[in-house]
Write a protein that holds these residues in place. Structure first.
Motif, PDB file in Angstrom:
ATOM      1  N   LEU A 249       0.825  -1.208   0.000  1.00 53.34           N
ATOM      2  CA  LEU A 249       0.000   0.000   0.000  1.00 53.34           C
ATOM      3  C   LEU A 249       0.862   1.262   0.000  1.00 53.34           C
ATOM      4  N   LEU A 250       1.959   1.225   0.762  1.00 57.70           N
ATOM      5  CA  LEU A 250       2.850   2.384   0.822  1.00 57.70           C
ATOM      6  C   LEU A 250       3.514   2.618  -0.539  1.00 57.70           C
ATOM      7  N   LYS A 251       3.841   1.545  -1.226  1.00 60.34           N
ATOM      8  CA  LYS A 251       4.432   1.686  -2.572  1.00 60.34           C
ATOM      9  C   LYS A 251       3.475   2.441  -3.484  1.00 60.34           C
ATOM     10  N   ASP A 252       2.184   2.065  -3.455  1.00 62.39           N
ATOM     11  CA  ASP A 252       1.187   2.764  -4.277  1.00 62.39           C
ATOM     12  C   ASP A 252       1.086   4.235  -3.885  1.00 62.39           C
ATOM     13  N   GLU A 253       1.064   4.512  -2.593  1.00 70.31           N
ATOM     14  CA  GLU A 253       0.970   5.894  -2.091  1.00 70.31           C
ATOM     15  C   GLU A 253       2.126   6.744  -2.619  1.00 70.31           C
TER      16      GLU A 253
ATOM     17  N   ILE B 239      15.983  13.043  11.649  1.00 71.05           N
ATOM     18  CA  ILE B 239      14.981  14.000  11.138  1.00 71.05           C
ATOM     19  C   ILE B 239      13.842  13.242  10.461  1.00 71.05           C
ATOM     20  N   LEU B 240      14.188  12.217   9.666  1.00 67.68           N
ATOM     21  CA  LEU B 240      13.177  11.419   8.985  1.00 67.68           C
ATOM     22  C   LEU B 240      12.264  10.728   9.995  1.00 67.68           C
ATOM     23  N   ALA B 241      12.841  10.170  11.046  1.00 67.94           N
ATOM     24  CA  ALA B 241      12.047   9.496  12.081  1.00 67.94           C
ATOM     25  C   ALA B 241      11.071  10.463  12.746  1.00 67.94           C
ATOM     26  N   GLN B 242      11.528  11.670  12.999  1.00 69.22           N
ATOM     27  CA  GLN B 242      10.677  12.682  13.654  1.00 69.22           C
ATOM     28  C   GLN B 242       9.440  12.977  12.810  1.00 69.22           C
ATOM     29  N   TYR B 243       9.632  13.210  11.507  1.00 65.85           N
ATOM     30  CA  TYR B 243       8.505  13.563  10.633  1.00 65.85           C
ATOM     31  C   TYR B 243       7.558  12.388  10.428  1.00 65.85           C
ATOM     32  N   VAL B 244       8.089  11.201  10.208  1.00 63.62           N
ATOM     33  CA  VAL B 244       7.235  10.035   9.976  1.00 63.62           C
ATOM     34  C   VAL B 244       6.431   9.705  11.229  1.00 63.62           C
ATOM     35  N   GLN B 245       7.063   9.759  12.396  1.00 63.71           N
ATOM     36  CA  GLN B 245       6.348   9.469  13.643  1.00 63.71           C
ATOM     37  C   GLN B 245       5.188  10.445  13.842  1.00 63.71           C
ATOM     38  N   LYS B 246       5.425  11.726  13.575  1.00 63.27           N
ATOM     39  CA  LYS B 246       4.379  12.742  13.759  1.00 63.27           C
ATOM     40  C   LYS B 246       3.145  12.423  12.909  1.00 63.27           C
ATOM     41  N   HIS B 247       3.339  12.088  11.651  1.00 62.30           N
ATOM     42  CA  HIS B 247       2.197  11.859  10.749  1.00 62.30           C
ATOM     43  C   HIS B 247       1.573  10.487  10.949  1.00 62.30           C
ATOM     44  N   LEU B 248       2.371   9.492  11.328  1.00 62.84           N
ATOM     45  CA  LEU B 248       1.794   8.179  11.631  1.00 62.84           C
ATOM     46  C   LEU B 248       0.805   8.266  12.791  1.00 62.84           C
ATOM     47  N   VAL B 249       1.227   8.916  13.856  1.00 62.97           N
ATOM     48  CA  VAL B 249       0.377   9.049  15.044  1.00 62.97           C
ATOM     49  C   VAL B 249      -0.910   9.789  14.701  1.00 62.97           C
ATOM     50  N   ALA B 250      -0.774  10.854  13.879  1.00 63.95           N
ATOM     51  CA  ALA B 250      -1.959  11.626  13.501  1.00 63.95           C
ATOM     52  C   ALA B 250      -2.933  10.771  12.685  1.00 63.95           C
ATOM     53  N   GLN B 251      -2.424   9.897  11.853  1.00 63.71           N
ATOM     54  CA  GLN B 251      -3.281   9.052  11.009  1.00 63.71           C
ATOM     55  C   GLN B 251      -3.883   7.882  11.779  1.00 63.71           C
TER      56      GLN B 251
ATOM     57  N   ALA C  33       0.142   3.748   5.652  1.00 63.87           N
ATOM     58  CA  ALA C  33       0.845   4.119   4.426  1.00 63.87           C
ATOM     59  C   ALA C  33       0.743   5.623   4.177  1.00 63.87           C
ATOM     60  N   ALA C  34      -0.446   6.190   4.409  1.00 63.52           N
ATOM     61  CA  ALA C  34      -0.635   7.636   4.202  1.00 63.52           C
ATOM     62  C   ALA C  34       0.219   8.436   5.183  1.00 63.52           C
ATOM     63  N   GLY C  35       0.303   7.971   6.444  1.00 62.09           N
ATOM     64  CA  GLY C  35       1.101   8.671   7.444  1.00 62.09           C
ATOM     65  C   GLY C  35       2.591   8.667   7.096  1.00 62.09           C
TER      66      GLY C  35
ATOM     67  N   LEU D 203       7.382  11.426   4.804  1.00 55.68           N
ATOM     68  CA  LEU D 203       8.414  11.558   3.767  1.00 55.68           C
ATOM     69  C   LEU D 203       8.256  12.870   3.001  1.00 55.68           C
ATOM     70  N   GLU D 204       7.026  13.279   2.752  1.00 57.06           N
ATOM     71  CA  GLU D 204       6.801  14.551   2.059  1.00 57.06           C
ATOM     72  C   GLU D 204       7.370  15.721   2.863  1.00 57.06           C
ATOM     73  N   GLU D 205       7.121  15.713   4.173  1.00 58.43           N
ATOM     74  CA  GLU D 205       7.652  16.808   4.995  1.00 58.43           C
ATOM     75  C   GLU D 205       9.177  16.734   5.076  1.00 58.43           C
ATOM     76  N   TYR D 206       9.705  15.521   5.130  1.00 59.76           N
ATOM     77  CA  TYR D 206      11.160  15.341   5.183  1.00 59.76           C
ATOM     78  C   TYR D 206      11.833  15.913   3.936  1.00 59.76           C
ATOM     79  N   PHE D 207      11.278  15.612   2.776  1.00 55.79           N
ATOM     80  CA  PHE D 207      11.884  16.089   1.527  1.00 55.79           C
ATOM     81  C   PHE D 207      11.489  17.529   1.195  1.00 55.79           C
TER      82      PHE D 207
END
Length: 836
Positions: A689-693, A760-772, A822-824, A829-833
């Motif tokens: 699913l993440l690959k598709d996203e 930095i990547l871990a920080q951004y991914v964790q933030k959006h995963l939790v929100a989702q 997958a969305a989180g 990754l979007e915020e990281y890049f």
């Protein structure tokens, strides 16, 4: 103590010795070029009782025209020096050794070690094979009296024993090369006449040389490609042919213009190649007429004429020793050197890059440093043109930062509505780069000093003069004074630095260990190289102290350095890369204001002199390099054993390369939930699913596994480490107790080179995963999981939820929950890049 600045030369008439009848017949062939191996006194006659007429400085080249042995048994040479003729003791002069610096050579053995230094005790950095072409950039005779050449091949430099190379004329700079066959000849299956003939070539046929082999007898054979057939021909079959860049360019290379030349100095050297280091073939007197058949410009911008001698051999004469007139009336093809100052060439013209990627070089030579690379369609302003030793044209162009560089004629198209200027040079500005520069009344260290010139001031170059040790420029100083200054005082293509190789290198007052020590240098101390003499280098320290150091106690690169910055292209990806002189440790820190600070166990880094799209500036701060990126750009950095590579990318997820690792698989089920849900299935389902996203957002994705197979942890990190990707995401489900709950993201800093970006990547991914996902936030944490610890990419390991918790296991079963995960991760990754 020897004096380095001797008295002013007094011109007097020459008087023959009165005891000529005692002279024995000479076996030497005169005239002969020799060098003063100390400060030499020149006298009117061949004994010390005669008056002194001149003093010859150490290292000065002179012309010996006769010899005499006096009644005391002393051998004296009759010498011409600075238009003065006199007698010098033979023991104070040495035969000038021919230098091969600047020449092409070919490797004549297999398994030849290219080493870090001029001795077999140095580490081998590359192995060469028979037939590889190299450029000689320096030579050195070590304490064992072994001669080594410093060579350059494929942008790498190192030392090779002289006996393992063959210096030959007419070698191409690289293969494949294109030749017009000199004669009809058989083509052999192998590099010997003993092999079977497979076909033949005819005189004038254009052939492609694709390989080279040197026999034990030092006979060169070329492997040629003539369409359907490949085979070997001896050098003689192509001898005296013109090597060209491409067959289509052949007609443009074969110039038919000839020139009437006349020697305009007392004695002129005719050399084997267009270089002051080349062998002297003969000497011609003033007024001798010659036919010129070609013209070349050397790396210092000086013009050389190829001339036909009385025996139908050819040689080269420097522009300063001849008068020139084009015999076919095409005066625009080449102008008299004496008219250079009247040229006032101001014409400019438009150039268009007509190949996929074109190198822009520091000087008009394929062995010169690459300043930058330009894409097809780029337009440039040309301001000058030069012809190299092979007759190829180079165009001097203005770059975006107002710096200048050179492009080869085969990579550009000249606009039809403009006219390219001739290769005549005009007066130019140069900057003083030393702290002790002075202006002299004549091109000699013995001349009177006019004035001292401050570092970083600019002078206007009017003309040049040659010297055995270095060249001279006649200049106008900022104060308006006119005089001569050594080339090494000014910025030019030959400017170089050397480094002390130990912690106790003595900087001495003179070129001998008998001289006092001015300063003791430490390892990696950087020195501005001025010139060399007899195994010693005259250098200037950063504080402006000048002195002599043993050449063997220096290196052209610091022990640990980042050198030779280049731009590399791989498809649409662009990299700034430095070579590492050793496999030393490198680390980095991400700073504010789009800045990257590269640190580590290195003492010096070459700073690029070319502009780089996406980078505002690069500077060295102590033992660090700070790269400031332009707004809208970010990077992925990799540290290899032999180089540091920075991928320069625009911000945003589009085009980024991501590796998704579904944890466990095959016989390794991972954790199992209360209802027997297997972690390996959750991980793979979420990864797909993440690959598709990510692909919908324009990213490029690779899965370590896309089916239920087992992979070792080392296989997963090998996929990452062998890639040029930008991030690595490993997906897992956590397990502990029935009440454990929440999402966690892990990274590693302690051993992962890309730990700073992983965090930095871990920080951004964790933030959006939790929100989702809406489950407890357990934070982003450092941990030494294998796939993070052994990974060279920015990498994280995500624990989506606890499969051991019945409630979270139920969520992990659903496609909806996995889709949210997958969305989180995609948002993280979007915020990281998006951010630097």
């Amino acid at each position: 103590m020897k004096k380095w600045i001797t008295s002013t030369i007094i011109a007097t008439s020459f008087i023959w010795p009165t005891f000529v009848s005692a002279e024995t017949a000479s076996t030497n062939s005169y005239p002969l070029q020799m060098v003063a191996d100390e400060t030499v006194t020149l006298r009117k006659g061949a004994t010390t009782s005669y008056p002194i007429v001149a003093s010859i400085p150490l290292g000065q080249q002179v012309t010996v025209i006769d010899e005499f042995t006096n009644s005391s048994g002393e051998k004296w040479y009759r010498v011409q020096f600075n238009h003065i003729t006199g007698w010098a003791l033979a023991g104070h002069l040495a035969v000038k050794k021919e230098s091969n610096i600047g020449k092409q050579a070919v490797v004549i053995e297999n398994h030849v070690a290219m080493r870090k230094g001029a001795s077999s005790s140095y580490e081998s950095i590359q192995t060469l094979r028979n037939g590889e072409l190299v450029q000689i950039v320096d030579q050195y005779t070590n304490s064992l009296q072994e001669t080594y050449y410093r060579i350059e091949i494929a942008r790498k430099k190192g030392w090779v024993h002289a006996e393992q190379l063959y210096v030959a004329d007419h070698l191409p700079t690289k293969l494949p090369a294109y030749f017009s066959a000199a004669q009809t000849a058989p083509v052999k299956r192998g590099a010997s006449d003993a092999y079977k003939t497979v076909t033949s070539i005819r005189k004038g046929q254009t052939v492609t040389a694709i390989d080279l082999f040197v026999t034990k007898e030092k006979h060169i054979w070329y492997r040629i490609d003539i369409g359907k057939v490949k085979g070997w021909v001896p050098e003689e079959a192509l001898k005296n042919a013109v090597a060209i860049t491409a067959p289509s360019a052949l007609a443009g290379k074969l110039q038919t213009t000839t020139y009437e030349l006349s020697i305009n100095v007392s004695v002129a050297n005719v050399r084997q190649n267009p270089s002051t280091n080349a062998k002297v073939l003969t000497q011609l007197k003033k007024g001798t007429s010659l036919k010129g058949i070609a013209v070349s410009t050397d790396t210092k911008g000086a013009k050389w004429y190829k001339v036909v001698l009385a025996n139908n051999q050819t040689g080269w004469v420097h522009e300063t020793v001849v008068k020139t007139t084009a015999s076919n009336g095409q005066a625009t093809t080449i102008s008299s050197p004496n008219s250079r100052t009247n040229q006032g060439q101001t014409a400019t013209y438009q150039l268009l890059i007509n190949v996929s990627v074109a190198n822009v070089r520091q000087s008009p030579s394929t062995s010169s440093k690459v300043l930058t690379q330009l894409k097809k369609g780029t337009t440039l302003k040309g301001i000058a043109v030069s012809t190299d030793a092979k007759g190829a044209k180079w165009y001097k162009v203005v770059l975006a930062n107002n710096q200048t560089g050179w492009v080869h004629e085969t990579v550009v198209q000249v606009s039809t509505n403009t006219t390219a200027p001739s290769d005549n040079t005009t007066s130019s500005k140069k900057t003083v780069i030393t702290s002790q520069a002075v202006l002299y009344t004549a091109p000699s260290l013995n001349a009177t000093v006019v004035e001292k010139i401050q570092k970083n001031s600019q002078v206007t170059v009017m003309e040049t003069a040659n010297d055995s040790l270095f060249n001279w420029f006649k200049v106008t100083s900022p104060s308006g004074a006119i005089g001569w200054i050594p080339e090494f005082e000014l910025n030019n293509t030959t400017t170089k630095y050397v480094y002390a190789t130990t912690s106790s290198v003595a900087l001495r007052r003179g070129a001998s260990e008998t001289y006092e020590t001015l300063q003791t240098l430490s390892v990696n101390d950087r020195l501005l190289y001025l010139y060399s003499y007899n195994g010693w280098m005259y250098v200037e320290t950063p504080s402006g102290i000048r002195g002599w150091v043993l050449e063997e106690e220096t290196s052209p690169i610091a022990v640990n350095s980042l050198i030779t910055p280049t731009i590399q292209n791989n498809g649409s990806d662009r990299y700034l890369e430095w070579e590492k002189t050793n496999n030393f440790k490198v680390s980095y820190i991400v700073l504010s204001d789009n800045r990257l600070k590269i640190t580590g166990a290195f003492s010096y880094a070459d700073i690029p002199t070319f502009t780089i799209d996406g980078i505002q500036s690069i500077e060295q701060a102590n033992s660090s390099v700070i790269v400031t990126f332009s707004p809208g750009y970010t990077f992925t950095i990799r540290n290899y054993s032999d180089r540091v590579s920075i991928k320069i990318v625009e911000t945003g997820l589009k085009g980024k390369k991501i590796i998704i690792d579904a944890g466990h698989g095959g016989h390794d089920t991972g954790a199992i939930g209360p209802t027997r849900l297997k972690e390996k299935d959750v991980n793979l389902g979420t990864a797909l699913l993440l690959k598709d996203e990510l692909e919908k957002a324009g990213a490029i994705v690779t899965l370590t596994r896309n089916t239920d197979v087992f992979l070792e942890l080392s296989e997963r990190t090998t996929i990452a480490n062998n890639s040029d990707y930008d991030a690595f995401i490993s997906i897992h489900a956590d397990s502990y107790s029935r009440t454990s709950s929440g999402t966690t993201t892990y990274y590693n800093v302690s051993t992962n080179f890309n730990g700073p970006k992983s965090k930095i990547l871990a920080q951004y991914v964790q933030k959006h995963l939790v929100a989702q996902l809406g489950i407890p936030n357990r934070g982003y944490k450092e941990q030494e999981f294998y796939v993070n610890r052994k990974n060279e990419l920015p990498s994280i390991l995500v624990e989506l939820a606890f499969i051991s918790n019945p409630k979270e296991e139920a969520l992990l079963k659903t496609t909806a929950f996995r889709q949210k995960a997958a969305a989180g991760i995609r948002q993280g990754l979007e915020e990281y890049f998006k951010n630097f």
